[in-house]
Design a protein around this motif. Structure first.
Motif, PDB file in Angstrom:
ATOM      1  N   ASN A 574      63.576  97.868  19.672  1.00 37.44           N
ATOM      2  CA  ASN A 574      64.241  98.232  20.924  1.00 37.44           C
ATOM      3  C   ASN A 574      64.787  99.654  20.877  1.00 37.44           C
ATOM      4  O   ASN A 574      64.975 100.281  21.920  1.00 37.44           O
ATOM      5  CB  ASN A 574      65.381  97.246  21.212  1.00 37.44           C
ATOM      6  CG  ASN A 574      64.861  95.895  21.660  1.00 37.44           C
ATOM      7  OD1 ASN A 574      63.795  95.808  22.266  1.00 37.44           O
ATOM      8  ND2 ASN A 574      65.605  94.842  21.348  1.00 37.44           N
ATOM      9  N   LEU A 610      58.169  95.685  24.525  1.00 38.03           N
ATOM     10  CA  LEU A 610      58.507  94.436  25.223  1.00 38.03           C
ATOM     11  C   LEU A 610      57.289  93.515  25.261  1.00 38.03           C
ATOM     12  O   LEU A 610      56.850  93.054  26.304  1.00 38.03           O
ATOM     13  CB  LEU A 610      58.986  94.763  26.634  1.00 38.03           C
ATOM     14  CG  LEU A 610      60.169  95.734  26.740  1.00 38.03           C
ATOM     15  CD1 LEU A 610      60.453  96.082  28.188  1.00 38.03           C
ATOM     16  CD2 LEU A 610      61.410  95.139  26.080  1.00 38.03           C
ATOM     17  N   GLN A 614      59.686  86.283  25.123  1.00 32.57           N
ATOM     18  CA  GLN A 614      61.059  86.273  25.628  1.00 32.57           C
ATOM     19  C   GLN A 614      61.413  87.543  26.396  1.00 32.57           C
ATOM     20  O   GLN A 614      62.430  87.606  27.086  1.00 32.57           O
ATOM     21  CB  GLN A 614      62.074  86.080  24.487  1.00 32.57           C
ATOM     22  CG  GLN A 614      62.067  87.160  23.432  1.00 32.57           C
ATOM     23  CD  GLN A 614      61.140  86.848  22.267  1.00 32.57           C
ATOM     24  OE1 GLN A 614      60.141  86.135  22.449  1.00 32.57           O
ATOM     25  NE2 GLN A 614      61.473  87.335  21.078  1.00 32.57           N
ATOM     26  N   ASP A 615      60.566  88.594  26.272  1.00 34.38           N
ATOM     27  CA  ASP A 615      60.805  89.854  26.976  1.00 34.38           C
ATOM     28  C   ASP A 615      60.031  89.955  28.280  1.00 34.38           C
ATOM     29  O   ASP A 615      60.034  91.017  28.920  1.00 34.38           O
ATOM     30  CB  ASP A 615      60.405  91.042  26.082  1.00 34.38           C
ATOM     31  CG  ASP A 615      61.235  91.128  24.813  1.00 34.38           C
ATOM     32  OD1 ASP A 615      62.448  90.841  24.887  1.00 34.38           O
ATOM     33  OD2 ASP A 615      60.673  91.476  23.762  1.00 34.38           O
ATOM     34  N   LYS A 618      61.982  91.095  31.448  1.00 38.16           N
ATOM     35  CA  LYS A 618      62.405  92.488  31.311  1.00 38.16           C
ATOM     36  C   LYS A 618      61.217  93.431  31.436  1.00 38.16           C
ATOM     37  O   LYS A 618      61.296  94.480  32.081  1.00 38.16           O
ATOM     38  CB  LYS A 618      63.095  92.675  29.958  1.00 38.16           C
ATOM     39  CG  LYS A 618      63.701  94.054  29.755  1.00 38.16           C
ATOM     40  CD  LYS A 618      64.447  94.124  28.423  1.00 38.16           C
ATOM     41  CE  LYS A 618      65.081  95.503  28.224  1.00 38.16           C
ATOM     42  NZ  LYS A 618      65.801  95.585  26.925  1.00 38.16           N
ATOM     43  N   ARG A 619      60.080  93.021  30.840  1.00 36.74           N
ATOM     44  CA  ARG A 619      58.881  93.851  30.904  1.00 36.74           C
ATOM     45  C   ARG A 619      58.375  93.971  32.334  1.00 36.74           C
ATOM     46  O   ARG A 619      58.004  95.047  32.799  1.00 36.74           O
ATOM     47  CB  ARG A 619      57.801  93.268  30.003  1.00 36.74           C
ATOM     48  CG  ARG A 619      56.511  94.089  29.973  1.00 36.74           C
ATOM     49  CD  ARG A 619      55.468  93.452  29.078  1.00 36.74           C
ATOM     50  NE  ARG A 619      55.078  92.151  29.578  1.00 36.74           N
ATOM     51  CZ  ARG A 619      55.021  91.030  28.867  1.00 36.74           C
ATOM     52  NH1 ARG A 619      55.360  91.047  27.589  1.00 36.74           N
ATOM     53  NH2 ARG A 619      54.640  89.887  29.401  1.00 36.74           N
TER      54      ARG A 619
END
Length: 686
Positions: A574, A610, A614-615, A618-619
């Protein structure tokens, strides 16, 4: 109070004839003249040409530091010429229709024209300076032509109408040696954006000098006869053509002509003979040394290029199992790599010493002379000419010996040291760059040597360019920590004293590029370090730019280098995404505009980092926001389309996909604009 100035007829002259009159900046003098013109339109006090020249000469003195000065000087000469053409002008100002206000013209003289030519000779306005100086020199030539031949045919050939202002000009007008020299000085400044411009300036200078010689020798025109400066300006103009192989032959031809005039002056008993004013001096021979250095560099570059080509060819042949002699191409020996040319430059230096010992007062080797020889060795220094830095050091030691003996003309300075440092870095090895850094420390030792005069100490203090040479060398050798240490030293020096060297844009750009390159070649366990350091330096640079640092300004490429480093880094944390996002935000807030590369690198970084399930939310949000901005700003390119391959459904939530052509409206390269086939090939399954 100003002392009254008495003219030739015993009458007191106006106050502006006093040399101490109005010691102010040119703009104030210009405003004073405007006021005088307006206030004297109906007065008995008439402004003369010296009042105008007072302002024009003031602007000429400022021309080297003020690019607008030459235009101001030119404006007042034009005002004088216009005053001769309008019947309603009085002292250059509009006169009211009154019997008490008779129209009076102010006639420019040679001083007026020469002051304007001087202003352009000091100007740094690229090509226009030469063109404007040429325009006013041609004007003087026309006026001389009319003065000697005022026939209607001559006037028509020059485009001058009867009754024009030329009829009222000073009958003594015409170019002088000083007029020509100001024009030649303009040609010698090396102004121009291309090699073609520099060559054109040199040719103009040579043609002008040839004309001066013809006027003097064939027409006994001593008013326009050349002098030593005329020749030196022409030779300097020729040396600006650094890629021209004829530089040496042209310079040496002019130098030999000077020497021939000088020899004939010893024979002539006529003290008025102009030959006495043409004598090759220290500058003349130093220019010739510089010319040999230029030719030496041309040969050294060609030799090095051929040797590298031969080395590459030899490597290919060996890989293919072909036998080849283990030696350098025999067609390129030492006579072809510039050594002989530098030796000829050194021979001129020795000849200058001989002339000086023989009592020729015009010739005495000085700092510029020695620096030219040191620079010649530096020019040919390379991994194929490893002796060049040692030879440069030998010349420097001779220079120091003269200085220690009390020679007033020879003082090692910044250029002396910097050329030696440059010579060592061109060997492209760790040991040679260490030697270059040793010379940097030697400069500081000399600067801190209290036994030297303050002026001599200041001449030896390194500057940012000196540091940047070594920083670049360390970066090229992938010794980035050593380079970074020098940048930190520059930053520290700036905080200590205002006159100390300080980092500039190049200092930071070299390190940022080096750290981003380091990131791109890093292994997985090393990944991230180069990116962090590049981002650190970029932030420092932005902060200095925001604080109006005089020597630092960012470029779009610097931002994109950091973004590219983030997109190609093997580190997928990140932190990488955070650096990319912050860099893009800083770019967005800057005076620069993100381009298609900025968006592509940012998207590549975000999608890479990402990548986990789980991302996903957000992606998706990241892609939608960035793509919406990219299309709104007209920066959609093929690289961006490729970066978001597989995310068509996500993108369709915010913009039409495939998008309209307007999304690529700011892409200047047609080959980067995506076509329907790009979308069809990549999103046919979406």
């Amino acid at each position: 109070m100003y002392s009254p100035v008495i003219g030739n007829e015993g009458k007191a002259l106006p106050v502006w004839h006093d040399p101490k009159f109005m010691e102010a900046d040119p703009l104030e003098k210009e405003l004073w003249l405007e006021t005088q013109i307006k206030g004297s339109a109906c007065s008995n006090v008439l402004l003369d040409v010296d009042a105008y020249n007072f302002v024009i000469k003031s602007w000429a003195r400022e021309a080297s530091s003020n690019n607008a000065a030459a235009f101001h000087a030119e404006k007042w000469l034009i005002r004088m010429r216009q005053s001769l053409e309008s019947p309603m002008l009085h002292n250059g100002a509009l006169s009211p229709p009154s019997d008490d206000c008779l129209p009076t013209a102010v006639r420019p003289n040679v001083e007026s024209y020469n002051a304007v030519l001087e202003a352009w000779s000091k100007s740094n306005s690229e090509v226009i300076a030469v063109l404007r100086a040429e325009r006013w020199l041609d004007e003087l030539r026309k006026l001389k032509s009319i003065r000697t031949d005022s026939s209607p045919e001559k006037r028509n050939s020059l485009g001058i109408e009867k009754g024009s202002s030329v009829d009222d000009l000073d009958t003594n007008l015409g170019p002088t040696t000083e007029s020509y020299n100001f024009f030649l000085a303009t040609c010698a400044k090396g102004l121009g954006k291309t090699k073609k411009d520099l060559q054109a300036n040199a040719v103009k200078a040579e043609q002008t000098l040839s004309y001066m010689i013809t006027q003097w020798r064939n027409h006994d025109n001593f008013r326009e006869a050349p002098d030593t400066n005329s020749f030196n300006y022409v030779m300097t103009a020729v040396t600006k053509c650094k890629s021209d192989p004829t530089v040496v032959s042209r310079v040496m031809e002019w130098l030999r002509m000077m020497e021939s005039f000088q020899r004939s002056s010893f024979i002539s008993s006529n003290n008025d003979n102009i030959n006495h004013h043409i004598r090759a001096n220290t500058k003349s021979y130093s220019i010739a040394i510089n010319a040999w250095g230029i030719l030496a560099q041309q040969k050294a570059v060609a030799s090095a290029r051929e040797r590298r080509r031969y080395r590459t060819l030899r490597g290919v042949q060996l890989q293919k199992g072909r036998a080849i002699a283990d030696k350098v191409n025999p067609s390129f020996q030492s006579s072809d790599d510039g050594h002989d040319e530098v030796q000829k430059a050194k021979a001129i230096l020795n000849y200058m010493h001989d002339l000086s010992k023989a009592g020729v007062i015009e010739v005495k080797p000085d700092t510029f002379t020695y620096n030219s020889v040191i620079g010649a060795w530096s020019k040919i220094s390379s991994e194929y000419s490893e002796d060049a830095p040692f030879r440069a050091e030998e010349v420097f030691r001779d220079m120091m010996e003269l200085f220690d003996q009390g020679s007033p003309n020879v003082t090692p300075d910044l250029f002396s040291y910097t050329q030696i440092i440059h010579a060592w870095t061109k060997l492209k090895s760790i040991q040679s760059t260490k030697r270059a850094e040793w010379w940097l420390r030697k400069m500081w030792n000399a600067y801190n040597d209290e036994s030297l005069e303050l002026d001599d100490r200041q001449k030896r203090m390194p500057n940012s360019f000196t540091y940047n040479i070594i920083i670049k060398s360390w970066c090229d050798l992938n010794e980035i920590k050593r380079a970074d240490s020098l940048l930190r030293e520059l930053i520290s020096l700036e905080l200590q004293q205002s006159h100390y060297p300080k980092p500039n844009s190049d200092s930071y750009a070299l390190l940022i590029s080096a750290w981003t390159a380091y990131e791109l070649r890093s292994t997985e366990d090393q990944a991230g370090a180069g990116l962090e350091n590049a981002f650190r330096l970029l932030k420092d640079m932005i902060e200095k730019e925001d604080n109006i640092h005089p020597d630092i300004s960012t470029t779009l490429d610097l931002y994109n280098n950091v973004l590219k480093s983030a997109s190609e880094s093997l580190l997928r944390s990140n932190r990488v995404f955070d650096i990319a996002a912050k860099t893009f935000n800083l770019l967005d807030k800057s005076r620069h505009t993100p381009d298609h590369m900025s968006y592509k690198f940012l998207l590549q970084t975000g999608i890479k980092v990402l990548r986990n399930p789980q991302d996903e939310a957000k992606r998706s949000n990241f892609i939608k926001v960035v793509m919406k901005r990219c299309c709104d700003n007209g920066q959609l390119c093929k690289g961006v389309v490729l970066a978001v391959s597989g995310f068509a459904q996500t993108i369709k939530e915010v913009i039409e996909w495939p998008p309209p052509k307007s999304c690529s409206r700011n892409i200047t390269n047609p080959q980067l604009i995506p076509g329907r086939s790009d979308f069809a090939n990549r999103y046919s399954s979406a």
